[in-house]
Design a protein around this motif. Structure first.
Motif, short mmCIF file in Angstrom:
data_model
loop_
_atom_site.label_atom_id
_atom_site.label_comp_id
_atom_site.label_asym_id
_atom_site.label_seq_id
_atom_site.Cartn_x
_atom_site.Cartn_y
_atom_site.Cartn_z
N ILE A 6 1.08 -1.03 0.18
CA ILE A 6 -0.10 0.20 0.20
C ILE A 6 1.23 0.94 -0.24
O ILE A 6 1.39 1.33 1.18
CB ILE A 6 -0.79 -0.13 1.56
CG1 ILE A 6 -1.94 -0.97 0.89
CG2 ILE A 6 -1.54 1.39 1.33
CD1 ILE A 6 -2.99 -1.49 2.62
N GLY A 14 -3.00 5.55 5.45
CA GLY A 14 -2.30 4.35 4.67
C GLY A 14 -2.08 3.18 6.07
O GLY A 14 -2.12 2.14 5.40
N ALA A 18 -4.11 0.17 5.68
CA ALA A 18 -2.91 -1.39 5.84
C ALA A 18 -4.06 -2.31 6.85
O ALA A 18 -3.55 -3.41 6.93
CB ALA A 18 -1.41 -1.50 5.69
N HIS A 79 2.87 -1.30 4.17
CA HIS A 79 3.05 -0.01 3.59
C HIS A 79 4.28 0.84 4.52
O HIS A 79 4.24 0.24 5.24
CB HIS A 79 1.74 0.65 4.80
CG HIS A 79 1.79 0.46 5.99
ND1 HIS A 79 2.24 1.49 6.86
CD2 HIS A 79 1.64 -0.38 7.22
CE1 HIS A 79 2.66 1.50 8.04
NE2 HIS A 79 2.14 -0.06 7.73
#
Length: 127
Positions: A6, A14, A18, A79
């Motif tokens: 991600i 994010g 995630a 991420h």
């Protein structure tokens, strides 16, 4: 081996996304901390008696090996820094890019730092 990367811009949620995806799938969730871990392992494998350019190339090789060894376990949502780049050649990777509303991102920066909206926009644009 299933891996989801991600990538996102600053204030695009994010980490939260995630973590939620990883929890739903029963995957491990990893972020920038894995970079710090593999960099420390990579630097242990590099020799100081090499020329600077050769030392850097060797550190990159050790970094990639340590990063890929960790990712090879699979069932990971990653991420953080450049996962889509590091894992670009791996076919079992799903790369996701998050794009959040600019005004929402600016509001988060204003709440977090107390900057004006203009300062927040400047910071986000530079990021």
């Amino acid at each position: 081996m299933s891996i989801i990367t991600i990538s996102r811009d600053i204030y695009s949620h994010g980490r939260e996304i995630a973590e939620h995806v990883a929890e739903e799938l029963g995957f491990e969730c990893l972020g920038a901390e894995i970079i710090e871990d593999v960099v420390s392992k990579a630097s242990q494998g590099a020799s100081d008696d090499l020329g600077e350019e050769r030392r850097i190339k060797k550190e990159i090789v050790h970094f990639r090996r340590a990063f890929y060894d960790h990712m090879a376990k699979g069932n990971i949502v990653y991420h953080g820094l450049a996962g889509h780049v590091f894992l670009a050649d791996i076919p079992e990777v799903l790369n996701v890019r998050l794009v959040a509303d600019l005004e929402d991102r600016m509001s988060q920066e204003v709440r977090r730092t107390g900057h004006s909206f203009e300062e927040a926009l400047d910071l986000i644009t530079r990021e």
